[in-house]
Write a protein that holds these residues in place. Structure first.
Motif, PDB file in Angstrom:
ATOM      1  N   ASP A 180       0.808  -1.224   0.000  1.00 49.08           N
ATOM      2  CA  ASP A 180       0.000   0.000   0.000  1.00 49.08           C
ATOM      3  C   ASP A 180       0.841   1.274   0.000  1.00 49.08           C
ATOM      4  OD1 ASP A 180       0.855  -0.273   2.536  1.00 49.08           O
ATOM      5  OD2 ASP A 180      -1.105  -0.643   3.416  1.00 49.08           O
ATOM      6  N   TYR A 181       2.163   1.150  -0.052  1.00 44.91           N
ATOM      7  CA  TYR A 181       2.966   2.334  -0.290  1.00 44.91           C
ATOM      8  C   TYR A 181       3.018   2.679  -1.777  1.00 44.91           C
ATOM      9  CZ  TYR A 181       5.025   3.612   4.159  1.00 44.91           C
ATOM     10  OH  TYR A 181       5.230   4.086   5.406  1.00 44.91           O
ATOM     11  N   TYR A 182       2.696   1.713  -2.623  1.00 45.32           N
ATOM     12  CA  TYR A 182       2.869   1.918  -4.060  1.00 45.32           C
ATOM     13  C   TYR A 182       1.540   1.968  -4.807  1.00 45.32           C
ATOM     14  CZ  TYR A 182       7.290   0.345  -2.268  1.00 45.32           C
ATOM     15  OH  TYR A 182       8.396   0.224  -1.504  1.00 45.32           O
ATOM     16  N   ASN A 186       7.056   7.215  -3.675  1.00 44.22           N
ATOM     17  CA  ASN A 186       7.404   5.889  -3.170  1.00 44.22           C
ATOM     18  C   ASN A 186       7.784   4.949  -4.302  1.00 44.22           C
ATOM     19  OD1 ASN A 186       6.915   6.622  -0.584  1.00 44.22           O
ATOM     20  ND2 ASN A 186       4.802   5.901  -0.577  1.00 44.22           N
ATOM     21  N   ARG A 221      11.203   5.777  -5.571  1.00 46.34           N
ATOM     22  CA  ARG A 221      12.227   5.410  -4.601  1.00 46.34           C
ATOM     23  C   ARG A 221      12.584   3.928  -4.712  1.00 46.34           C
ATOM     24  NH1 ARG A 221      11.174   5.127   1.549  1.00 46.34           N
ATOM     25  NH2 ARG A 221      13.182   4.329   2.233  1.00 46.34           N
ATOM     26  N   ALA A 222      11.565   3.095  -4.944  1.00 45.39           N
ATOM     27  CA  ALA A 222      11.835   1.657  -5.029  1.00 45.39           C
ATOM     28  C   ALA A 222      12.276   1.241  -6.420  1.00 45.39           C
ATOM     29  CB  ALA A 222      10.597   0.871  -4.624  1.00 45.39           C
ATOM     30  N   GLU A 261      12.710   4.413 -11.849  1.00 44.69           N
ATOM     31  CA  GLU A 261      11.728   5.125 -12.663  1.00 44.69           C
ATOM     32  C   GLU A 261      10.653   4.131 -13.079  1.00 44.69           C
ATOM     33  OE1 GLU A 261      13.344   5.116 -17.116  1.00 44.69           O
ATOM     34  OE2 GLU A 261      14.582   6.274 -15.763  1.00 44.69           O
ATOM     35  N   LEU A 281      17.535  -1.466 -13.591  1.00 44.21           N
ATOM     36  CA  LEU A 281      18.081  -0.288 -12.918  1.00 44.21           C
ATOM     37  C   LEU A 281      18.710  -0.644 -11.574  1.00 44.21           C
ATOM     38  CD1 LEU A 281      15.093   2.116 -13.592  1.00 44.21           C
ATOM     39  CD2 LEU A 281      17.200   1.999 -14.870  1.00 44.21           C
ATOM     40  N   LYS A 301      15.786   0.496   0.745  1.00 46.80           N
ATOM     41  CA  LYS A 301      15.089   0.735  -0.510  1.00 46.80           C
ATOM     42  C   LYS A 301      13.558   0.691  -0.368  1.00 46.80           C
ATOM     43  CE  LYS A 301      15.953   0.800  -5.059  1.00 46.80           C
ATOM     44  NZ  LYS A 301      16.892   1.562  -5.806  1.00 46.80           N
ATOM     45  N   PHE A 302      13.064  -0.234   0.418  1.00 45.15           N
ATOM     46  CA  PHE A 302      11.615  -0.437   0.497  1.00 45.15           C
ATOM     47  C   PHE A 302      11.108  -0.052   1.874  1.00 45.15           C
ATOM     48  CE2 PHE A 302      13.294  -4.121  -2.027  1.00 45.15           C
ATOM     49  CZ  PHE A 302      13.144  -3.478  -3.242  1.00 45.15           C
ATOM     50  N   ASP A 303       9.916   0.521   1.890  1.00 45.78           N
ATOM     51  CA  ASP A 303       9.308   0.909   3.150  1.00 45.78           C
ATOM     52  C   ASP A 303       8.766  -0.322   3.853  1.00 45.78           C
ATOM     53  OD1 ASP A 303       9.289   3.932   2.694  1.00 45.78           O
ATOM     54  OD2 ASP A 303       8.396   3.132   0.877  1.00 45.78           O
ATOM     55  N   ARG A 309       6.424  -1.950   7.177  1.00 46.59           N
ATOM     56  CA  ARG A 309       5.247  -1.652   7.981  1.00 46.59           C
ATOM     57  C   ARG A 309       5.651  -1.548   9.447  1.00 46.59           C
ATOM     58  NH1 ARG A 309       0.012  -2.213   6.817  1.00 46.59           N
ATOM     59  NH2 ARG A 309       0.521  -3.236   4.862  1.00 46.59           N
TER      60      ARG A 309
END
Lengths: 197, 171
Positions: free
Chosen positions: A130-132, A181, A184-185, A188, B133, B153-155, B157
């Motif tokens: 759910d961040y993306y 977000n 960032r991951a 592009e 990339l 790199k990744f968020d 929870r």
């Protein structure tokens, strides 16, 4: 001719006079019909997809809810993310999601979409979906049984009926945050496909 | 020359292999020097080992070596041979085998992407294949930390820890 007590539409009272309710008559009307006919695009990224054939076929028979599978994103309403999402796949999923017509809903399956599951430390798998993309409903489990999947779909239908499934509106409103977000991951959000270059 | 022992004796006579490992009834491994690898693969291909099943790499970080493993298979005489050689880990360069097995092109791209081994003579080996990339050291090297990369790199929870065990309950 007035309806009898047991003939009334029981999902929602379209004539209720609630001054705080901001939904218009036609929005409520539309929500009822949207919840009655859903085409789902199953972007089967992981092991969760194996629970869909029994859910769709005769034993559990998903079609009695008015849901059916759809092969193309432009004709689909629901996007199923069934399991882990690698970085490479996330790029394609975002492409697919943005091609879908509004209103559109995202359902995340299993623990991988919630918190990364067993791939929490992988260099290639995102940790939470759910961040993306705006997820309307998560079905927890590893993997969820068809009963849980049916229960999740039932909940989604109720949410659409009441107008609670607003993920696509969130995606428009907070698009900057989602894009940030994603970049960032992914670096592009552009699909590089050497076979079609 | 059908049994495994015959093949091993034949290879011992013709080349100078370092070591043989019997893996199973129909599979053995042979360790060779870097210079001999091309000729031994060309010889085995002429003998009927026409299929390159896999080319992969193993990171021996304590020895500071990369081990390249070429797994070849013979459809007439079903014996699998793993031809292995070790190369320097700090300057990982090796010659391509695409002239012997053209299908190795994609395996070499794969090994270049995940271990950083450069294959001289294969023009396409530096083209990205799976990772899009990529911005760190090759991910299957032993000194790459996937958890740290994932956190960077990744968020993730955040969970609220609101479960306080009562007396008598297991933590």
């Amino acid at each position: 001719m007035a309806l009898n007590e047991n003939e009334k539409i029981n999902e929602i009272d379209v004539n209720e006079l609630d001054c705080r309710d901001t939904k218009t008559f036609w929005e409520k009307f539309g929500n009822i019909f949207r919840s009655k006919s859903l085409w789902m695009l199953h972007y089967c990224t992981g092991c969760g997809a194996i629970e869909l054939p029994p859910t769709m076929t005769s034993r559990f028979d998903m079609e009695r809810f008015g849901m059916g599978p759809m092969a193309t994103p432009r004709q689909a309403d629901v996007l199923l993310i069934t399991g882990y999402l690698s970085v490479k796949t996330l790029r394609r999923v975002i492409y697919t999601y943005e091609q879908m017509q509004t209103p559109k809903y995202v359902v995340g399956f299993g623990s991988c979409t919630l918190n990364g599951g067993i791939y929490y430390d992988s260099y290639a798998v995102i940790s939470r979906l759910d961040y993306y993309l705006p997820v309307d409903l998560y079905i927890a489990g590893c993997m969820p049984r068809p009963e849980a999947v049916m229960n999740g779909f039932r909940t989604l239908l109720d949410m659409i009926n009441k107008g609670d499934a607003q993920g696509w509106k969130r995606y428009l409103k907070y698009n900057d945050w989602y894009k940030r977000n994603q970049i960032r991951a992914l670096g592009e959000v552009y699909v590089k496909d050497e076979f079609h270059e | 020359m059908n049994s495994m022992n015959d093949i091993i004796n034949d290879l011992k006579n013709k080349f100078n292999p370092i070591n043989f490992d019997i893996v199973s009834e129909k599979q053995f491994a042979i360790d060779v020097e870097n210079e001999e690898l091309q000729s031994i693969l060309a010889y085995l291909k002429a003998q009927g080992w026409k299929q390159l099943t896999l080319l992969t790499c193993i990171d021996w970080i304590k020895e500071n070596k990369f081990q390249l493993v070429y797994i070849i298979y013979n459809w007439d005489n079903p014996i699998t041979i793993n031809v292995r050689t070790k190369i320097d880990r700090d300057n990982p360069k090796f010659r391509t085998i695409t002239s012997i097995y053209p299908g190795a092109e994609y395996y070499e791209r794969d090994v270049h992407e995940f271990f950083g081994v450069e294959f001289e003579g294969n023009e396409k080996s530096k083209k990205p294949l799976f990772l899009e990339l990529w911005d760190d050291i090759p991910p299957l090297r032993k000194d790459f930390d996937p958890l740290a990369y994932s956190k960077k790199k990744f968020d993730v929870r955040d969970y609220k820890v609101d479960f306080i065990p009562k007396e008598g309950e297991a933590e």
